[in-house]
Scaffold this active site. Structure first.
Site, short mmCIF file in Angstrom:
data_model
loop_
_atom_site.label_atom_id
_atom_site.label_comp_id
_atom_site.label_asym_id
_atom_site.label_seq_id
_atom_site.Cartn_x
_atom_site.Cartn_y
_atom_site.Cartn_z
N HIS A 140 -11.96 20.21 6.07
CA HIS A 140 -11.34 19.05 6.67
C HIS A 140 -12.13 18.46 7.82
O HIS A 140 -12.61 17.28 7.75
CB HIS A 140 -10.05 19.15 7.12
CG HIS A 140 -8.80 19.34 6.02
ND1 HIS A 140 -8.71 18.38 5.19
CD2 HIS A 140 -7.91 20.26 5.93
CE1 HIS A 140 -7.80 18.51 4.26
NE2 HIS A 140 -7.18 19.56 4.86
N HIS A 149 -10.52 26.40 5.21
CA HIS A 149 -10.05 25.32 4.81
C HIS A 149 -9.96 24.30 5.66
O HIS A 149 -10.32 23.20 5.28
CB HIS A 149 -8.51 25.64 4.31
CG HIS A 149 -7.58 24.32 3.88
ND1 HIS A 149 -7.58 24.26 2.44
CD2 HIS A 149 -7.01 23.58 4.41
CE1 HIS A 149 -6.94 23.01 2.38
NE2 HIS A 149 -6.46 22.86 3.50
N GLU A 150 -9.52 24.43 7.09
CA GLU A 150 -9.50 23.45 7.97
C GLU A 150 -10.91 23.06 8.38
O GLU A 150 -11.14 21.92 8.73
CB GLU A 150 -8.73 23.88 9.28
CG GLU A 150 -7.44 24.51 8.79
CD GLU A 150 -6.40 23.55 8.42
OE1 GLU A 150 -6.76 22.21 8.63
OE2 GLU A 150 -5.56 23.71 7.35
N HIS A 192 -15.25 16.65 6.87
CA HIS A 192 -15.29 15.64 6.32
C HIS A 192 -15.13 14.47 7.04
O HIS A 192 -15.50 13.41 7.29
CB HIS A 192 -13.85 15.78 5.20
CG HIS A 192 -13.77 14.64 4.23
ND1 HIS A 192 -12.74 14.41 3.36
CD2 HIS A 192 -14.74 13.67 3.77
CE1 HIS A 192 -12.99 13.38 2.50
NE2 HIS A 192 -14.01 12.93 3.06
#
Length: 688
Positions: A473, A469-470, A476
């Site tokens: 980020h 998940h991190e 991105h």
């Protein structure tokens, strides 16, 4: 105060902060000098309005300020201690600078002039979007206010920054203040070896024999899920859910009650000063969902449809606890423990059984392989880069042999480190007078550390998804091709779309082809046995409806709290939370539970009136992943398409437009329902 020495690393920050040279006493003079520099650059730029003469030089000066403040803010989060005071002093100055800038009518006039110029339509998309978002943000910063209202808005903004920091400090201090110690191993019956090793290490670190239980995430979850000692579970649960409140073992010591009240009152006042009904309306002005009613309809509809399934799941758990565990009444501190027992009986699998197959280093290497296959980038560690702690590693991202980005990874829990997991920016990709500045990120988790007996850090599968998940980020931020700071990476991205890449990447944690890359027994290297894999996948949606209504409880509480025209007393906050729980919750709540006092997402983070974003973006991420399910999870063309349409574009275009470009249509909710095991529910609310 004397002028800062010219050699201060904060004044002329290289791409990677020299963490081995940074000192707390350097902070305040450097930040002051850099703000003064920003002011001088602005004064010069206003004399000759234009992108190249005003906005580009200002971006350069502000980037230097941001890159100096970034490591200070970061060190306060991961080390606290000596960095707290200089961080808070710097925060006050930085907040003051941005608040004043947001109300600068001369600069606002430059933006208006540029937007109205004949050549604006022919500008590059990123520049146009930066100007458009700038105009919006000036309005939301109170540029149109006069006199007393203008001063009040600015004062409120500064005070809100102080209060957010105070809220986070209280949660961290309350977490660190409570421990439980024993020298009797029998009291820890049921705890897995990994948790026992961590508890022993925690005791040794304090110079004590036996075992020390803390409120750090891994320790808390281990006790609640595995400890057979019901009295211990109750003690740990009570201490955790009452942190930073008026009740519990440290009741009143780090109480966030007054902090919450003041935050909510100031937010409501900010909205009213801008002519809006409430803070939720102000929050949505920069999000995909522009309408309070639309968000509430989305959440209420999802809650109404998920709750019956959640009630069935909880009834099953109650019956199991009564018939198999001898618990006539499930208490809040029994839920996770009983659920783990039921999961074991139903699927013969537990997170602890999976741990040996997910050693941290193997998971990390596998994650890098997944990303390389999807987005044609490679990851290499650079041990020469100084960090703030021995656990921290630094990596470069490269494509075709050329470095394109970098990131620090701080994976393990420790005292004085803020809990949870997050990504933050070291610096953004942007064009500078000296060439292209590469984007660099911080990635922070709180996994269990390697044990003293040479056992590596072994992750639960839940922790594996957290890492993915991190990193989503991080991608991105790092894979953007935009070179205008205001819309580079996650900058300028609507907050309710910012979770799209992070939730999207989690999907690979459930795909057998990817699991083969991220798993392997820590001793033998043997792959995850097929039987275990089958059980893990079968158990994927175990109590998924209970989890869904828990998230919806948080989202509805947050949004309804910020839909109020005025602030709320601590008693009113509790009353609203009780109302939301009556609507959506299915599990009992302890009398001492003060969840809101530790809800850092909305009181110390960026999720105020925005926690719904997790569910909103889940629709987007599940729908985006469904294209990979159709084409193949490592299909190169689909990976390239996601890279170009989503990750590379940053905030340069609207999120819905980018999603539609990738998917070929607007988002649909079917994939989310299927992934959640509730595909029979037919929702008619779609983001967009």
């Amino acid at each position: 105060m004397s002028n800062p020495p010219l050699t201060s690393p904060l004044l002329d920050m290289p791409l990677l902060p020299p963490f081995d040279q940074l000192q707390p006493q350097q902070v305040e003079p450097a930040i002051t000098a850099l703000i003064d520099q920003c002011d001088r650059v602005l004064d010069t730029g206003l004399k000759n309005p234009g992108w190249d003469s005003t906005l580009a030089p200002l971006e350069q000066a502000q980037d230097q300020l941001n890159r100096a403040f970034s490591p200070v803010s970061h060190l306060n989060s991961v080390l606290s201690g000596p960095w707290r005071e200089p961080y808070e002093a710097a925060l006050a100055k930085v907040t003051g600078y941005w608040t004043e800038l947001g109300q600068n009518r001369d600069l606002y006039g430059v933006y208006q002039q540029l937007a109205q110029s004949p050549e604006f339509a022919g500008w590059p998309q990123a520049r146009r979007k930066a100007v458009e978002l700038g105009l919006r943000d000036f309005v939301l910063s109170g540029v149109g206010l006069e006199g007393e209202a203008r001063d009040k808005f600015a004062a409120n903004s500064r005070r809100l920054a102080e209060l957010s920091s105070q809220f986070a400090n209280n949660v961290l201090d309350a977490t660190n203040a409570w421990t439980w110690h024993t020298e009797d191993a029998a009291e820890l019956a049921g705890l897995p070896q990994t948790a026992l090793a961590a508890a022993r290490a925690a005791a040794e670190a304090k110079g004590r024999d036996g075992w020390l239980i803390t409120l750090d995430g891994p320790a808390y979850l281990a006790v609640m899920t595995h400890a057979d000692n019901r009295a211990l579970r109750r003690q740990v649960h009570t201490a955790f859910v009452s942190r930073a409140s008026d009740t519990g073992p440290n009741g009143g010591e780090y109480d966030n009650s007054a902090v919450m009240e003041e935050i909510l009152a100031l937010r409501a006042e900010q909205a009213q000063l801008l002519g809006m009904a409430n803070y939720a309306e102000l929050s949505l002005a920069s999000k995909m969902a522009h309408d309070n009613d639309k968000v509430l309809e989305f959440l209420n509809d999802l809650a109404a449809r998920a709750k019956p399934a959640a009630e069935r799941e909880f009834a099953e758990l109650q019956n199991f606890a009564r018939d198999e565990l001898g618990l006539d009444e499930l208490q809040p501190w029994d839920i996770a423990w009983a659920a783990e027992k039921l999961k074991q009986e139903r699927y013969a699998i537990s997170q602890e059984e999976l741990r040996p197959y997910f050693p941290y280093d193997r998971v990390l290497a596998g994650l890098f392989t997944v990303v390389e296959k999807l987005f044609e980038v490679s990851v290499q560690r650079d041990e020469s880069v100084p960090t703030w702690h021995p656990d921290v590693q630094y990596f470069w991202l490269s494509r075709n042999g050329e470095r394109i980005a970098g990131f620090y990874l701080d994976p393990f829990a420790r005292e004085k480190k803020r809990g949870g997991a997050w990504m933050d920016s070291v610096c953004v990709r942007r064009q500078t007078p000296d060439g292209l500045q590469l984007p660099v990120a911080y990635l922070v988790c709180n996994f269990s550390s390697p044990a003293a007996d040479n056992m590596p850090s072994l992750l639960t599968h839940y922790e594996v998804t957290t890492l993915f998940h991190e990193f989503g980020h991080g991608l991105h931020h790092m894979l953007t091709q935009i070179d205008v700071a205001a819309v580079s990476g996650i900058n300028g991205v609507a907050w309710d779309a910012v979770e799209l890449p992070s939730q999207f990447l989690e999907n690979w944690c459930w795909e057998p082809q990817a699991i083969a890359l991220i798993s392997g027994h820590y001793e033998s290297g043997a792959p995850l046995p097929q039987a275990l894999l089958d059980k893990m996948l079968a158990a994927r949606n175990f109590q998924s409806a209970m989890f869904a209504v828990r998230q919806l409880e948080f989202a509805l509480f947050d949004f309804r709290l910020h839909c109020r025209e005025q602030g709320a007393s601590a008693a009113k906050i509790q009353q609203l939370l009780d109302e939301v729980r009556a609507q959506v919750a299915v599990v009992p709540v302890a009398e001492e539970n003060r969840f809101q006092h530790g809800f850092s997402h909305i009181f110390a983070g960026g999720y105020a009136a925005g926690y719904y974003s997790y569910k909103w973006a889940e629709v987007l991420s599940a729908d985006a992943f469904s294209l990979f399910e159709e084409q193949g999870i490592f299909d190169a063309d689909t990976g390239r398409k996601f890279l170009h349409a989503i990750l590379e574009q940053g905030g340069s275009r609207d999120a819905l437009e980018l999603f539609t470009e990738f998917r070929g249509r607007e988002p649909e909710i079917d994939a989310l329902l299927r992934h959640s095991g509730i595909e029979q529910l037919e929702l008619n609310i779609n983001p967009g």
